[in-house]
Design a protein around this motif. Structure first.
Motif, PDB file in Angstrom:
ATOM      1  N   GLY A 209       0.812  -1.220   0.000  1.00 10.14           N
ATOM      2  CA  GLY A 209       0.000   0.000   0.000  1.00 10.14           C
ATOM      3  C   GLY A 209       0.837   1.258   0.000  1.00 10.14           C
ATOM      4  N   GLN A 210       1.993   1.220   0.665  1.00 10.35           N
ATOM      5  CA  GLN A 210       2.934   2.331   0.662  1.00 10.35           C
ATOM      6  C   GLN A 210       4.318   1.797   0.296  1.00 10.35           C
ATOM      7  OE1 GLN A 210       2.202   3.968   4.702  1.00 10.35           O
ATOM      8  NE2 GLN A 210       1.566   5.846   3.638  1.00 10.35           N
ATOM      9  N   VAL A 211       5.150   2.688  -0.232  1.00 12.10           N
ATOM     10  CA  VAL A 211       6.469   2.264  -0.720  1.00 12.10           C
ATOM     11  C   VAL A 211       7.533   3.209  -0.190  1.00 12.10           C
ATOM     12  CG1 VAL A 211       5.513   1.250  -2.831  1.00 12.10           C
ATOM     13  CG2 VAL A 211       6.253   3.644  -2.832  1.00 12.10           C
ATOM     14  N   LEU A 212       8.767   2.752  -0.255  1.00 13.92           N
ATOM     15  CA  LEU A 212       9.895   3.611   0.058  1.00 13.92           C
ATOM     16  C   LEU A 212      10.008   4.699  -1.005  1.00 13.92           C
ATOM     17  CD1 LEU A 212      12.305   0.724   1.001  1.00 13.92           C
ATOM     18  CD2 LEU A 212      11.523   2.485   2.578  1.00 13.92           C
ATOM     19  N   ALA A 213      10.438   5.873  -0.591  1.00 16.71           N
ATOM     20  CA  ALA A 213      10.394   7.027  -1.490  1.00 16.71           C
ATOM     21  C   ALA A 213      11.358   6.881  -2.662  1.00 16.71           C
ATOM     22  CB  ALA A 213      10.719   8.301  -0.703  1.00 16.71           C
ATOM     23  N   GLU A 214      12.535   6.286  -2.419  1.00 15.10           N
ATOM     24  CA  GLU A 214      13.547   6.205  -3.471  1.00 15.10           C
ATOM     25  C   GLU A 214      13.392   4.907  -4.270  1.00 15.10           C
ATOM     26  OE1 GLU A 214      14.745   9.022  -0.447  1.00 15.10           O
ATOM     27  OE2 GLU A 214      14.212   6.906  -0.319  1.00 15.10           O
ATOM     28  N   PRO A 215      13.244   5.002  -5.597  1.00 16.21           N
ATOM     29  CA  PRO A 215      13.113   3.790  -6.412  1.00 16.21           C
ATOM     30  C   PRO A 215      14.465   3.110  -6.629  1.00 16.21           C
ATOM     31  CG  PRO A 215      13.132   5.714  -7.820  1.00 16.21           C
ATOM     32  CD  PRO A 215      13.167   6.238  -6.400  1.00 16.21           C
ATOM     33  N   VAL A 216      14.396   1.879  -7.128  1.00 20.96           N
ATOM     34  CA  VAL A 216      15.580   1.092  -7.474  1.00 20.96           C
ATOM     35  C   VAL A 216      15.631   0.951  -8.989  1.00 20.96           C
ATOM     36  CG1 VAL A 216      16.732  -1.149  -7.269  1.00 20.96           C
ATOM     37  CG2 VAL A 216      15.521  -0.176  -5.290  1.00 20.96           C
ATOM     38  N   LEU A 217      16.767   1.284  -9.584  1.00 21.08           N
ATOM     39  CA  LEU A 217      16.990   1.072 -11.015  1.00 21.08           C
ATOM     40  C   LEU A 217      17.977  -0.067 -11.185  1.00 21.08           C
ATOM     41  CD1 LEU A 217      16.912   1.710 -14.060  1.00 21.08           C
ATOM     42  CD2 LEU A 217      18.714   3.418 -13.646  1.00 21.08           C
ATOM     43  N   PRO A 285       9.396  12.797  -9.952  1.00 21.78           N
ATOM     44  CA  PRO A 285      10.217  14.012  -9.896  1.00 21.78           C
ATOM     45  C   PRO A 285      10.830  14.234  -8.512  1.00 21.78           C
ATOM     46  CG  PRO A 285       8.082  14.446 -10.912  1.00 21.78           C
ATOM     47  CD  PRO A 285       8.004  13.087 -10.315  1.00 21.78           C
ATOM     48  N   GLY A 286      12.082  14.616  -8.504  1.00 20.63           N
ATOM     49  CA  GLY A 286      12.749  14.984  -7.268  1.00 20.63           C
ATOM     50  C   GLY A 286      13.205  13.817  -6.408  1.00 20.63           C
ATOM     51  N   ARG A 287      13.006  12.586  -6.852  1.00 20.25           N
ATOM     52  CA  ARG A 287      13.400  11.422  -6.055  1.00 20.25           C
ATOM     53  C   ARG A 287      14.783  10.921  -6.498  1.00 20.25           C
ATOM     54  NH1 ARG A 287       8.478   9.146  -4.308  1.00 20.25           N
ATOM     55  NH2 ARG A 287       7.182  10.926  -3.690  1.00 20.25           N
ATOM     56  N   LYS A 288      15.632  10.677  -5.543  1.00 26.80           N
ATOM     57  CA  LYS A 288      16.904  10.046  -5.866  1.00 26.80           C
ATOM     58  C   LYS A 288      16.697   8.554  -6.104  1.00 26.80           C
ATOM     59  CE  LYS A 288      20.021  13.335  -3.698  1.00 26.80           C
ATOM     60  NZ  LYS A 288      21.260  13.500  -2.877  1.00 26.80           N
ATOM     61  N   VAL A 289      17.680   7.931  -6.743  1.00 23.51           N
ATOM     62  CA  VAL A 289      17.525   6.558  -7.227  1.00 23.51           C
ATOM     63  C   VAL A 289      18.635   5.680  -6.651  1.00 23.51           C
ATOM     64  CG1 VAL A 289      17.466   5.090  -9.290  1.00 23.51           C
ATOM     65  CG2 VAL A 289      16.487   7.406  -9.368  1.00 23.51           C
ATOM     66  N   HIS A 290      18.258   4.479  -6.200  1.00 27.98           N
ATOM     67  CA  HIS A 290      19.246   3.468  -5.811  1.00 27.98           C
ATOM     68  C   HIS A 290      19.696   2.732  -7.081  1.00 27.98           C
ATOM     69  CE1 HIS A 290      18.669   4.035  -1.540  1.00 27.98           C
ATOM     70  NE2 HIS A 290      17.373   3.810  -1.622  1.00 27.98           N
ATOM     71  N   GLY A 291      20.881   3.067  -7.588  1.00 28.43           N
ATOM     72  CA  GLY A 291      21.388   2.428  -8.799  1.00 28.43           C
ATOM     73  C   GLY A 291      21.948   1.047  -8.493  1.00 28.43           C
ATOM     74  N   THR A 292      21.551   0.051  -9.299  1.00 26.86           N
ATOM     75  CA  THR A 292      21.970  -1.335  -9.085  1.00 26.86           C
ATOM     76  C   THR A 292      22.401  -1.934 -10.414  1.00 26.86           C
ATOM     77  OG1 THR A 292      20.359  -1.561  -7.287  1.00 26.86           O
ATOM     78  CG2 THR A 292      21.245  -3.593  -8.227  1.00 26.86           C
ATOM     79  N   GLY A 293      23.625  -2.456 -10.469  1.00 29.96           N
ATOM     80  CA  GLY A 293      24.132  -3.015 -11.713  1.00 29.96           C
ATOM     81  C   GLY A 293      24.653  -4.420 -11.532  1.00 29.96           C
ATOM     82  N   TYR A 294      24.433  -5.251 -12.533  1.00 32.05           N
ATOM     83  CA  TYR A 294      24.837  -6.650 -12.498  1.00 32.05           C
ATOM     84  C   TYR A 294      25.868  -6.918 -13.596  1.00 32.05           C
ATOM     85  CZ  TYR A 294      24.244 -11.791 -12.483  1.00 32.05           C
ATOM     86  OH  TYR A 294      24.438 -13.147 -12.416  1.00 32.05           O
TER      87      TYR A 294
END
Length: 564
Positions: A209-217, A285-294
């Motif tokens: 129902g609710q999520v963490l503010a910063e998304p994961v890419l 807009p305005g959200r920082k992103v958790h960058g994830t690379g494999y």
């Protein structure tokens, strides 16, 4: 053109590279009488050990063997190999293998790379004549043939003809059809929210129902399809993240053709990582992103992060690298196929085709693990007459992609041969992409049995950055160590954090000091991400932005994943 035509006969391996290695070995061995005397002495002593063991085993069948297989060599595990004459064949083969290891190592004056190539070639040649691969020398095959009246060999012949037919018609291996993206694998609900010539960006539907503010890419490697991280529902990292309240975006790379031959590494950075960040910025807009690379995606993401740090671009909240190298001075067994001669050969082959074929890369990986991926399959499928059951990870592994000529040539030259990223000489827009400029918290994962990105090579990230680094060493290999869902038996990992300006330990000292834990490292990473996210949960973001280039389109897994 001559090199490209020659490559068709050699499977893409440079004859000049092998010849140089063999000449280096033979010349220096011929110039080292002490080494030759040592080998003669070792040969005589091994014969003595074999004969002494043979005499003792004749007196006592329970006599211990004079040599055991190397760790990970499971060819002679069955008890049938303890009986004569099979025990004698096994012991003779293992002693011979050990002698050739001595003969190809520590030759005075020999170039280390040439030593590795010669040792690898000797090992491949010896494996051809392993007793386990010879029908009349393998007790398991003989027993199966006796009890089945030869039916196993007939079925094995049918299996072989089916595999040859599928390969000739460019069809996937048997069983892959049971793991189709969007049906059995890659089924986490989502939408394509952006597409350009190189990527489709997938946004996954929220599960909370609710999520963490910063998304994961997630930036996967472009050598394989993205859904290694979204396999079956039970072992999907994407589904796990969504269930933990993360908004997840993932890049699905295009499968390039000859028309894409001029795509460069910078195109992959701009049209891949940077375009994905622009799309996420429009949706959230305005959200920082958790960058994830494999793997290669992690290397590309680290280059992008370093370039962003140089340009004071602060859109990233953290950086996570799965089995991704940033220092290529010790790149593992893939370095066997990468030197200046081999690169010239590959360059000619890719220039002719416009890309590096998926079969070429698959062949290189199979050679690195020939016992597991080539010979064991030959014995199991063709001599025992059984089919190896297909699983989701194997089906994904057969779904590889091509790599465009210019990008892959740049990647091999600039990273593998010249190691520009670790040396601070990798330029982006004319300015060095220095990893030392990254001030983001880092989370890096290495796997214990990784032959593509050895964990000690991945660990060198500690020496190239000056920020918090949490490093995890997990059980498993390059793929199976990353696909490590909670609840799977036998999983374990070690973890330790080096704070900014903290002391750097060498890899072995770190391994001794790190905290051992049982279970999946996914839970450790999820806690790490949550600790570096805003404390307040928010409502899930919209799926794309209707009426713009970021409008939701096809359902995940999109269309690029089906390109052949």
């Amino acid at each position: 053109m001559r090199e490209a035509l020659t490559a068709r006969l050699t499977g893409g391996l440079s004859p000049a590279s092998l010849a140089l290695s063999m000449m280096d070995w033979s010349i220096h061995l011929a110039s080292a009488p002490g080494k030759r005397m040592e080998l003669a002495d070792k040969g005589m002593r091994k014969w003595g050990r074999l004969l002494a063991w043979l005499a003792s085993s004749a007196m006592s069948p329970e006599a211990p063997p004079c040599i055991e297989p190397l760790p990970g060599d499971n060819r002679f595990r069955d008890e049938a190999w303890r009986r004569q004459p099979f025990a004698f064949l096994t012991q003779a083969f293992l002693l011979n293998q050990q002698w050739w290891h001595n003969a190809t190592h520590d030759v005075p004056g020999m170039t280390p790379h040439h030593q590795d190539v010669v040792a690898f070639a000797a090992r491949q040649w010896l494996d051809i004549f392993s007793p386990s691969n010879i029908p009349f020398a393998n007790p398991q095959i003989l027993e199966r043939t006796f009890h089945s009246g030869g039916a196993n060999l007939l079925q094995g012949a049918r299996n072989w003809m089916e595999d040859v037919s599928r390969q000739a018609h460019n069809q996937p291996p048997v069983g892959v059809e049971d793991f189709t993206p969007g049906r059995q694998v890659a089924v986490t609900p989502g939408k394509v929210v952006f597409r350009n010539h190189l990527i489709e960006l997938l946004q996954y539907a929220p599960a909370t129902g609710q999520v963490l503010a910063e998304p994961v890419l997630i930036v996967p490697a472009w050598i394989m399809k993205y859904y290694i991280l979204d396999l079956s529902p039970g072992n999907s990292l994407v589904r796990y993240l969504v269930s933990r309240g993360h908004t997840v975006f993932c890049i699905s790379w295009r499968n390039p053709s000859a028309a894409d031959r001029e795509l460069t590494m910078d195109d992959y950075r701009e049209m891949g990582v940077m375009a994905a960040l622009e799309a996420i910025g429009a949706i959230m807009p305005g959200r920082k992103v958790h960058g994830t690379g494999y793997c290669l995606g992690g290397t590309l993401l680290s280059i992008a992060a370093a370039a962003m740090a140089q340009a004071d671009d602060d859109r990233l909240a953290s950086l996570t690298l799965f089995a991704a190298q940033t220092d290529f001075s010790e790149p593992g067994e893939l370095a066997l196929f990468i030197d200046h001669s081999q690169l010239h050969f590959l360059d000619s082959m890719m220039w002719n085709r416009g890309y590096l074929s998926s079969g070429q890369m698959a062949g290189a990986f199979q050679l690195l693990r020939s016992n597991d991926l080539v010979w064991s399959r030959l014995v199991h499928d063709y001599l025992m007459g059984e089919r190896t059951p297909m699983i989701d990870l194997m089906a994904w592994n057969a779904d590889s992609t091509r790599m465009p000529y210019r990008m892959h040539a740049e990647y091999l030259q600039r990273l593998y041969l010249d190691n520009e990223l670790a040396a601070g000489r990798f330029l982006v827009n004319g300015r060095p992409a220095a990893l030392q400029n990254i001030r983001l918290p880092l989370f890096a994962v290495g796997t214990e049995r990784d032959h593509v990105a050895p964990w000690r090579s991945v660990y060198k990230l500690h020496f190239l950055t000056d920020t918090d680094v949490t490093f995890v060493l997990t059980s498993g290999g390059h793929n199976a160590g990353i696909v490590s869902e909670p609840g799977r038996a036998g999983r374990r990992f070690r973890v330790a954090t080096k704070p900014q300006h903290g002391k750097c330990l060498d890899a072995d000292a770190w391994s001794q000091a790190a905290i051992p834990k049982q279970g999946s490292w996914w839970e450790e990473w999820a806690g790490w991400l949550a600790a570096r996210s805003s404390p307040e949960l928010v409502a899930p973001p919209p799926m794309g932005v209707p009426g713009t280039i970021h409008a939701p389109a096809e359902d995940a897994p999109g269309t690029y994943v089906f390109q052949r």
